[in-house]
Write an enzyme that holds these catalytic residues in place. Structure first.
Site, mmCIF file in Angstrom:
data_model
loop_
_atom_site.group_PDB
_atom_site.id
_atom_site.type_symbol
_atom_site.label_atom_id
_atom_site.label_comp_id
_atom_site.label_asym_id
_atom_site.label_seq_id
_atom_site.Cartn_x
_atom_site.Cartn_y
_atom_site.Cartn_z
ATOM 1 N N ASN A 42 -6.559 -2.693 6.297
ATOM 2 C CA ASN A 42 -5.197 -2.746 5.774
ATOM 3 C C ASN A 42 -4.912 -4.146 5.251
ATOM 4 O O ASN A 42 -5.389 -5.146 5.797
ATOM 5 C CB ASN A 42 -4.167 -2.293 6.806
ATOM 6 C CG ASN A 42 -4.139 -3.129 8.072
ATOM 7 O OD1 ASN A 42 -5.165 -3.561 8.577
ATOM 8 N ND2 ASN A 42 -2.950 -3.333 8.614
ATOM 9 N N ILE A 43 -4.167 -4.210 4.166
ATOM 10 C CA ILE A 43 -3.794 -5.473 3.533
ATOM 11 C C ILE A 43 -2.289 -5.416 3.287
ATOM 12 O O ILE A 43 -1.819 -4.608 2.495
ATOM 13 C CB ILE A 43 -4.569 -5.684 2.212
ATOM 14 C CG1 ILE A 43 -6.074 -5.628 2.476
ATOM 15 C CG2 ILE A 43 -4.159 -6.996 1.554
ATOM 16 C CD1 ILE A 43 -6.919 -5.529 1.218
ATOM 17 N N GLU A 44 -1.557 -6.270 3.990
ATOM 18 C CA GLU A 44 -0.104 -6.221 3.949
ATOM 19 C C GLU A 44 0.484 -7.169 2.908
ATOM 20 O O GLU A 44 -0.168 -8.089 2.424
ATOM 21 C CB GLU A 44 0.466 -6.602 5.322
ATOM 22 C CG GLU A 44 0.169 -5.592 6.391
ATOM 23 C CD GLU A 44 0.781 -5.956 7.725
ATOM 24 O OE1 GLU A 44 0.745 -5.092 8.608
ATOM 25 O OE2 GLU A 44 1.291 -7.087 7.906
ATOM 26 N N CYS A 53 -3.250 0.724 3.028
ATOM 27 C CA CYS A 53 -3.903 1.096 4.279
ATOM 28 C C CYS A 53 -5.422 0.974 4.168
ATOM 29 O O CYS A 53 -5.984 0.993 3.072
ATOM 30 C CB CYS A 53 -3.545 2.531 4.639
ATOM 31 S SG CYS A 53 -1.793 2.820 4.914
ATOM 32 N N GLU A 55 -7.687 3.145 4.975
ATOM 33 C CA GLU A 55 -8.314 4.358 4.449
ATOM 34 C C GLU A 55 -8.316 4.358 2.923
ATOM 35 O O GLU A 55 -9.326 4.652 2.278
ATOM 36 C CB GLU A 55 -7.578 5.607 4.949
ATOM 37 C CG GLU A 55 -7.538 5.735 6.465
ATOM 38 C CD GLU A 55 -6.302 5.116 7.097
ATOM 39 O OE1 GLU A 55 -5.945 3.966 6.760
ATOM 40 O OE2 GLU A 55 -5.685 5.799 7.936
ATOM 41 N N CYS A 91 -1.839 7.805 7.789
ATOM 42 C CA CYS A 91 -0.459 8.088 7.408
ATOM 43 C C CYS A 91 -0.416 9.217 6.373
ATOM 44 O O CYS A 91 -1.450 9.669 5.883
ATOM 45 C CB CYS A 91 0.199 6.822 6.854
ATOM 46 S SG CYS A 91 -0.365 6.345 5.200
ATOM 47 N N CYS A 94 -2.126 8.349 2.971
ATOM 48 C CA CYS A 94 -3.592 8.405 3.072
ATOM 49 C C CYS A 94 -4.082 9.855 3.146
ATOM 50 O O CYS A 94 -5.102 10.202 2.554
ATOM 51 C CB CYS A 94 -4.077 7.608 4.277
ATOM 52 S SG CYS A 94 -3.901 5.825 4.049
#
Length: 115
Positions: A42-44, A53, A55, A91, A94
């Site tokens: 994940n990269i916010e 996300c 995935e 989620c 995804c």
């Protein structure tokens, strides 16, 4: 590739997470039907909407490389800097991506980090 091997690759991918806002690190390992593995984390972003996300990171890397047939994905997540200790399911967004690219026999492996 066994499910446990795929989970271990997801745990490895989780180490690359950029999650300074939620402090929740997620890793994924995607197995293609041709036997290739694509890892993602994940990269916010501070505004959260542009966050991606683990995935989807893995899927988009694979699709960019021309892959269109997928076998399985392993997903792990939890507080950053701590061992995985609880299940972390994909989620809704995804799941929509998986539905776009995966057949009904696609497997999703979740782990508490204990195999």
């Amino acid at each position: 590739m066994t499910p446990i091997e795929l989970v271990n690759l997801a745990i490895e991918a989780r180490e690359h997470s950029y999650s300074p806002y939620s402090n929740f690190a997620v890793g994924a390992a995607l197995l293609t039907k041709s036997g290739k593995i694509y890892q993602g984390c994940n990269i916010e972003n501070v505004s959260f909407t542009p966050t991606i996300c683990a995935e989807r990171t893995a899927f988009f890397k694979a699709v960019f490389d021309g892959e269109r047939e997928f076998e399985a994905i392993a997903v792990v997540g939890g507080p950053a800097g701590k061992p995985v200790s609880d299940l972390c399911a994909p989620c809704g967004v995804c799941r929509q991506v998986m539905r776009e690219f995966c057949s009904d026999d696609f497997k999703i492996y979740l782990s508490k980090g204990d195999g």
